[in-house]
Structures are given as structure tokens and as C-alpha cells.
Design a protein around this motif. Sequence first.
Motif, mmCIF file in Angstrom:
data_model
loop_
_atom_site.group_PDB
_atom_site.id
_atom_site.type_symbol
_atom_site.label_atom_id
_atom_site.label_comp_id
_atom_site.label_asym_id
_atom_site.label_seq_id
_atom_site.Cartn_x
_atom_site.Cartn_y
_atom_site.Cartn_z
ATOM 1 N N ASP A 20 0.794 -1.232 0.000
ATOM 2 C CA ASP A 20 0.000 0.000 0.000
ATOM 3 C C ASP A 20 0.827 1.284 0.000
ATOM 4 N N ARG B 45 1.921 -5.291 -7.767
ATOM 5 C CA ARG B 45 0.501 -4.971 -7.951
ATOM 6 C C ARG B 45 0.323 -3.476 -7.849
ATOM 7 N N ARG C 146 -2.734 -0.566 -7.910
ATOM 8 C CA ARG C 146 -4.179 -0.326 -7.861
ATOM 9 C C ARG C 146 -4.447 1.148 -8.115
ATOM 10 N N GLN D 288 -11.506 0.601 -7.581
ATOM 11 C CA GLN D 288 -10.125 0.381 -8.003
ATOM 12 C C GLN D 288 -10.080 -0.462 -9.269
ATOM 13 N N SER D 289 -9.034 -0.213 -10.054
ATOM 14 C CA SER D 289 -8.639 -1.159 -11.092
ATOM 15 C C SER D 289 -7.255 -1.655 -10.689
ATOM 16 N N VAL D 290 -6.920 -2.876 -11.083
ATOM 17 C CA VAL D 290 -5.685 -3.497 -10.622
ATOM 18 C C VAL D 290 -4.932 -4.115 -11.791
ATOM 19 N N GLY E 284 -1.283 -6.455 -12.213
ATOM 20 C CA GLY E 284 -0.232 -7.132 -11.471
ATOM 21 C C GLY E 284 0.618 -8.012 -12.363
#
Length: 121
Positions: free
Chosen positions: A12, A98, A100, A112-114, A116
Motif C-alpha cells: 500500500d 501490484r 491499484r 479500483q482497477s488493478v 499485477g
Amino acid sequence: MATITQEVAIKDARFFSPIGFYPEEQVLGNEFYVDVSVSFPFANPNAERLENTINYEELYQIMVEVMAPKRELLESAAEDILNRLLERYATLEQIAVRIRKQNPPFGGDVSQSVVGLTYQR
């Protein structure tokens, strides 16, 4: 013979970056959260010595450098982080990146879009 694998991670890490497909996103910027996790063999003769591990401050600095410039796609940022880690640390066996994006601007109610990438030796 048993082996021990060590993980070092940052979760984060928050960035406000000019990343987005639409030109206005590169002007206005967006809020992103980035997670990076690396794993490597634990062959540590002294667990109190920083040089016997991977300094997570260095991981964060790579994230800062990658998230700063304008980009169209998160995929390129994730790939850049992964490649820089591979270049810098030869002993890595696994990497997970990752990213976000908060409130992606495509007209829906999406938090959110993610994107990774995972590397496994």
C-alpha cells in the motif's frame, strides 16, 4: 534438504502520479497504491546485518522512480518495477508487483482497477 525462503515486501505505498490512458489523466494525475513483494533464499549468517537481506527502502525508491513519469498504462509501470528488481538483485526467486488505481475514470462506480505481474524463477 529443507530450504528457507525470505520475503521482503512493501504494501500500500501511496502515489499521486500522472499515469493514465486519457490525456487529462496525465495532466490531473491519479491516486495509486503499489505492492511489491520479493522472495529469495534465506542464507543469512547474521540476521542483524542489513547487507544480508534486501533493504525495503531500496524497494520503495524503485517504486518512487517508476511511478513519477507520465505513462499511459499501469502495465508499463509494473513491468518497469519488475525489470529493475531483476537487474538489481540476482538472487530473487519470486517477485510480485501490484498497482491499484483509485476511482478509474471510465464512468462506472468502481473503487479500483488493478494490474499485477508475477515473476517466478
